[in-house]
Motif scaffolding. Structure first.
Motif, PDB file in Angstrom:
ATOM      1  N   PRO A  21       4.064  37.035  26.364  1.00 57.27           N
ATOM      2  CA  PRO A  21       3.876  37.578  25.015  1.00 57.27           C
ATOM      3  C   PRO A  21       2.555  37.055  24.434  1.00 57.27           C
ATOM      4  O   PRO A  21       2.043  36.019  24.879  1.00 57.27           O
ATOM      5  N   LYS A  22       2.030  37.758  23.448  1.00 51.43           N
ATOM      6  CA  LYS A  22       0.808  37.296  22.780  1.00 51.43           C
ATOM      7  C   LYS A  22       0.997  35.862  22.298  1.00 51.43           C
ATOM      8  O   LYS A  22       2.062  35.514  21.783  1.00 51.43           O
ATOM      9  N   TYR A  23      -0.020  35.077  22.483  1.00 53.25           N
ATOM     10  CA  TYR A  23      -0.050  33.667  22.063  1.00 53.25           C
ATOM     11  C   TYR A  23       1.023  32.831  22.760  1.00 53.25           C
ATOM     12  O   TYR A  23       1.374  31.762  22.306  1.00 53.25           O
ATOM     13  N   ARG A  24       1.567  33.346  23.852  1.00 55.17           N
ATOM     14  CA  ARG A  24       2.627  32.700  24.642  1.00 55.17           C
ATOM     15  C   ARG A  24       3.801  32.234  23.769  1.00 55.17           C
ATOM     16  O   ARG A  24       4.405  31.189  24.004  1.00 55.17           O
ATOM     17  N   ARG A  25       4.113  33.050  22.784  1.00 55.99           N
ATOM     18  CA  ARG A  25       5.241  32.740  21.909  1.00 55.99           C
ATOM     19  C   ARG A  25       6.545  32.770  22.708  1.00 55.99           C
ATOM     20  O   ARG A  25       6.718  33.608  23.577  1.00 55.99           O
TER      21      ARG A  25
END
Length: 138
Positions: A21-25
């Motif tokens: 996921p975006k920003y490794r959330r």
């Protein structure tokens, strides 16, 4: 793993993708079952076969077999784009809209288990099919 066929090709094209996921959330646990369902729907629609799928809190492992007409970059674009759109529809209150779910980057590796013997057998089979066809036309 078995060889697959299209009208004009026999193939064994298996790809292992890892994407985040975006920003490794760490948000994927919340959507795990929905994502599994969505990924399987995408595979069915496009003629892919999911060989293995693991959804971790902050990344996805997707092992998929696809016809040779699709490049790996196309395959991952299909899975990421369609899953992001569909998850956004299922959870309109979330901030998942279009390109908001997945990071642009990904990992891909190929995997297969065709031996030299299988390749040689296939080549011989094609030679004999062509020879028989030529005999019939004479």
């Amino acid at each position: 793993m078995q060889l697959k066929s299209t009208r004009h090709a026999k193939y064994l094209c298996n790809y292992h993708f890892v994407f985040i996921p975006k920003y490794r959330r760490s948000i994927l646990d919340k959507y795990k079952e929905d994502l599994k369902d969505i990924f399987h729907q995408i595979a069915e629609k496009w003629g892919f076969e999911i060989l293995a799928l693991e959804i971790m809190p902050d990344h996805v492992h997707l092992f998929v077999s696809a016809p040779p007409k699709y490049a790996p970059a196309q395959i991952i674009k299909i899975f990421k784009g369609a899953s992001s759109r569909e998850l956004g529809k299922r959870y309109p209150e979330s901030k998942i809209k279009g390109s908001e779910l997945w990071a642009r980057s990904y990992f891909v590796a190929t995997a297969g288990n065709v031996s030299s013997d299988v390749i040689m057998e296939y080549v011989k089979e094609q030679y004999f099919k062509e020879a028989k066809k030529n005999e019939k036309s004479e």
